[in-house]
Scaffold this motif. Structure first.
Motif, PDB file in Angstrom:
ATOM      1  N   LYS B 224       0.982  -1.202  -0.052  1.00  0.00           N
ATOM      2  CA  LYS B 224      -0.211  -0.040   0.010  1.00  0.00           C
ATOM      3  C   LYS B 224       0.733   1.315   0.018  1.00  0.00           C
ATOM      4  N   SER B 227       1.610   3.455  -3.035  1.00  0.00           N
ATOM      5  CA  SER B 227       0.618   4.451  -3.642  1.00  0.00           C
ATOM      6  C   SER B 227       1.159   5.834  -3.455  1.00  0.00           C
ATOM      7  N   PHE B 238      -2.442   2.755  -7.714  1.00  0.00           N
ATOM      8  CA  PHE B 238      -3.297   4.154  -7.169  1.00  0.00           C
ATOM      9  C   PHE B 238      -3.068   5.228  -8.224  1.00  0.00           C
ATOM     10  N   VAL B 241      -5.810   4.663 -10.953  1.00  0.00           N
ATOM     11  CA  VAL B 241      -7.109   5.152 -10.749  1.00  0.00           C
ATOM     12  C   VAL B 241      -7.158   6.533 -10.479  1.00  0.00           C
ATOM     13  N   GLN B 242      -6.278   7.212  -9.932  1.00  0.00           N
ATOM     14  CA  GLN B 242      -6.146   8.445  -9.936  1.00  0.00           C
ATOM     15  C   GLN B 242      -6.305   9.274 -11.086  1.00  0.00           C
ATOM     16  N   TYR B 245     -10.150   8.855 -12.370  1.00  0.00           N
ATOM     17  CA  TYR B 245     -11.082   9.765 -11.855  1.00  0.00           C
ATOM     18  C   TYR B 245     -10.752  11.125 -12.094  1.00  0.00           C
ATOM     19  N   GLN B 251     -14.522   9.627  -8.064  1.00  0.00           N
ATOM     20  CA  GLN B 251     -13.350   9.247  -7.345  1.00  0.00           C
ATOM     21  C   GLN B 251     -13.882   7.922  -6.434  1.00  0.00           C
ATOM     22  N   ILE B 252     -15.059   7.981  -5.857  1.00  0.00           N
ATOM     23  CA  ILE B 252     -15.295   6.788  -5.008  1.00  0.00           C
ATOM     24  C   ILE B 252     -15.361   5.522  -5.457  1.00  0.00           C
ATOM     25  N   LEU B 255     -11.777   4.326  -6.232  1.00  0.00           N
ATOM     26  CA  LEU B 255     -10.978   4.079  -5.140  1.00  0.00           C
ATOM     27  C   LEU B 255     -11.259   2.665  -4.685  1.00  0.00           C
ATOM     28  N   ALA B 258      -9.545   0.262  -6.622  1.00  0.00           N
ATOM     29  CA  ALA B 258      -8.115  -0.020  -6.210  1.00  0.00           C
ATOM     30  C   ALA B 258      -7.961  -0.820  -4.891  1.00  0.00           C
ATOM     31  N   SER B 259      -8.787  -0.227  -3.922  1.00  0.00           N
ATOM     32  CA  SER B 259      -8.875  -1.033  -2.707  1.00  0.00           C
ATOM     33  C   SER B 259      -9.159  -2.305  -2.890  1.00  0.00           C
ATOM     34  N   TYR B 262      -6.178  -3.982  -3.793  1.00  0.00           N
ATOM     35  CA  TYR B 262      -5.035  -4.213  -2.754  1.00  0.00           C
ATOM     36  C   TYR B 262      -5.525  -5.579  -1.839  1.00  0.00           C
TER      37      TYR B 262
END
Lengths: 283, 302
Positions: B224, B227, B238, B241-242, B245, B251-252, B255, B258-259, B262
């Motif tokens: 992690k 990131s 990370f 995905v940034q 978005y 964003q959500i 994220l 990505a989560s 991970y």
């Protein structure tokens, strides 16, 4: 007291040249003692633990060291295979100096590899067994055979199984130390030391950490070994073992040898007051 | 009379007793299940989670590429961290005071400064040193390297994470080595093993049992921490995905994408850790083989 000094010098003893390289000279050309200690001193910081130990153990003899705790007997035993470095005097095993090489009058400290090379001929059994917990019983016995003596795994296994048989634990070969009783662990430890074909075995209070009913099995294994002619130096409080098995008994107190002699003689008829006091407490 | 006879016949029979009831536990279970149901319900029914966006991106190629980069950066940094960490741990236990102090200073410095700063330092190293040369110390150099070519940005990031990790790994390895009793070293030395062999064959295998669990922690944490390389514009998971978005303003859901990845990788690593711990737990009281052996023993002779 002698100062700690890694390059201490000694007066030449007998012939001026060391016999056969690192071999010490024996005055009069008599048989070479397996262990020869002359005025051995050892200090931990300012605490002088050994104050000049003289001792000789001839090949095939069993020598028992006796004495109150803190008398230095374990320290002396550990000096014999250089687990402790002596600060003065000289100490040799089978005619070869322990931990040093002598060239003329000068002593040189041995390298790690040379110390290891000399240790492989000396077996040691510890009070706390010190088996390798991540290896099985047979694994413990094979490890140094393969890693140090470069034996093949099958040879090492065969030798290990024969030794486990000898100490009565052939059926426990694949057990881990934590699955064995204290007495069984100590017998595996004896087998592990014997696997190196040592010419000398050192025992540091081998039965002191055992439950009473397991002391006998370990002493039996040691008695067999003595009967087979192994040279042994044994630190123990087992007076009975000393009386039956030992050839010499050395009583130590406060870093000195108080008296030494035939075990039956010393036990039955101690000459010194300190020996009498100690024996009256343990007998 | 009859009670005595009863007692005689009952001797040694298995006990059939009513177990203690735990009503509190049932209440707790009910409450937890209720809360879980509410959370699940809101995840499904609240349209703001934008699950459509999530499923649109979760298996895309660009996300996979980011994930792959995250994985290899993690692996490379941990490799540097572990190798250097073992060296530092051994150095810290050296009898030589200079060697010991150097290791101590390294650990002091790399644990004491933010990893963020260290990343920026390594990535922009070329601003400090344009060239490095091989040659005589303080004297002329013979071969010159352009720092920007020698350490590309990704390598700068890997180096920063690895060098930082080494400081933590050093302490983990040292605690493992210290956990092995002195008697083990003495027994091995008494068998004629050299110091290196004692370390490799006797001390480190036992130290591993202590080293593996915190190292698993470090590995997962490293996964992690990669990131943070978003700072250097390295397109790991990370940053990927940034970038997405930043263009679609979702964003959500991104994220969550990505989560989720991970979490997937962490789960796989945890399984690996379980097997490693079992491997190095051999011979320890209560380990798997021991329980198996005890089961055999209680079955009695065949």
């Amino acid at each position: 007291m002698m100062a700690p000094n890694p390059t201490m010098t000694y007066p030449a003893n007998g012939s001026p040249e060391p016999v056969g390289g690192d071999r010490i000279a024996i005055p009069g050309g008599g048989p070479v003692p397996m262990v020869l200690a002359e005025a051995v001193h050892k200090s931990f910081g300012h605490l002088e633990v050994l104050k000049g130990i003289d001792m000789a153990v001839m090949p095939g003899q069993v020598a028992v060291l006796l004495g109150p705790s803190g008398s230095g007997k374990t320290t002396f035993l550990r000096c014999i295979n250089h687990l402790e470095k002596i600060n003065g005097g000289r100490l040799s095993v089978d005619g070869v100096l322990v931990g040093y090489r002598q060239r003329g009058e000068k002593l040189y400290e041995l390298r790690d590899r040379e110390v290891a090379e000399r240790r492989r001929h000396i077996g040691m059994v510890f009070q706390q067994f010190n088996l390798f917990p991540h290896m099985t019983a047979i694994g413990n016995i094979m490890e140094a055979q393969v890693q140090v003596l470069r034996r093949s795994r099958s040879d090492a296994r065969a030798k290990g199984m024969a030794l486990l048989e000898r100490v009565g634990l052939a059926d426990r070969a694949t057990y881990y130390p934590s699955q064995l009783s204290g007495g069984q662990q100590q017998r595996v430890a004896i087998a592990r030391a014997l696997a190196m074909d040592p010419k000398l075995m050192l025992f540091d209070e081998p039965t002191s950490a055992l439950d009473p009913e397991m002391v006998g099995e370990v002493l039996d294994a040691m008695r067999d070994l003595a009967n087979a002619g192994m040279t042994m130096v044994v630190v123990t409080h087992e007076i009975g073992f000393a009386r039956e098995v030992a050839d010499t008994l050395t009583f130590m107190d406060a870093g000195q040898v108080v008296e030494t002699g035939d075990p039956r003689e010393v036990i039955a008829n101690p000459q010194h007051r300190r020996t009498q006091d100690f024996l009256s407490k343990v007998l | 009379m009859s009670t005595i006879e009863q007692a005689e016949t009952d001797r040694g029979l298995p006990i059939k007793a009513v177990p203690v009831r735990h009503p509190g536990r049932w209440v707790a279970v009910a409450i937890l299940l209720l809360l879980a149901a509410m959370a699940a319900h809101s995840l499904v029914t609240n349209p703001n989670w934008r699950w459509d966006t999530f499923s649109e991106y979760v298996f895309t190629k660009v996300v996979f590429q980011g994930l792959l980069k995250t994985i290899w950066i993690t692996a490379a940094s941990m490799l540097i961290g572990i190798v250097l960490g073992v060296i530092l741990a051994v150095m810290r236990m050296s009898p030589n005071p200079v060697v010991k102090t150097v290791a101590w200073l390294y650990i002091w410095f790399f644990r004491g400064t933010p990893v963020l700063v260290q990343i920026v330092f390594w990535v922009y190293l070329a601003q400090l040193y344009k060239y490095v040369s091989l040659g005589i110390p303080f004297g002329p150099g013979f071969i010159f390297f352009n720092v920007n070519e020698l350490i590309p940005i990704v390598m700068g990031g890997v180096l920063a994470l690895g060098l930082n990790e080494a400081a933590y790994m050093a302490e983990i390895v040292r605690s493992g080595i210290l956990s092995v009793g002195k008697g083990q070293t003495e027994a091995a030395e008494a068998l004629g093993m050299t110091r290196g062999k004692v370390m490799r064959r006797v001390v480190l295998p036992q130290a591993m049992r202590i080293i593996v669990p915190p190292t698993g922690n470090e590995l997962i944490s490293m996964l992690k921490t990669t990131s943070l390389l978003v700072l250097a514009g390295i397109t790991e998971l990370f940053t990927t995905v940034q970038n997405i978005y930043n263009s679609n303003y979702q964003q959500i859901p991104l994220l969550v994408v990505a989560s989720m990845w991970y979490l997937v990788v962490t789960s796989i690593l945890s399984v690996g850790q379980f097997y490693l711990e079992r491997r190095f737990g051999r011979g320890v009281v209560g380990s798997r083989q021991q329980r198996a052996k005890r089961r055999l023993a209680t079955m009695g002779p065949a």
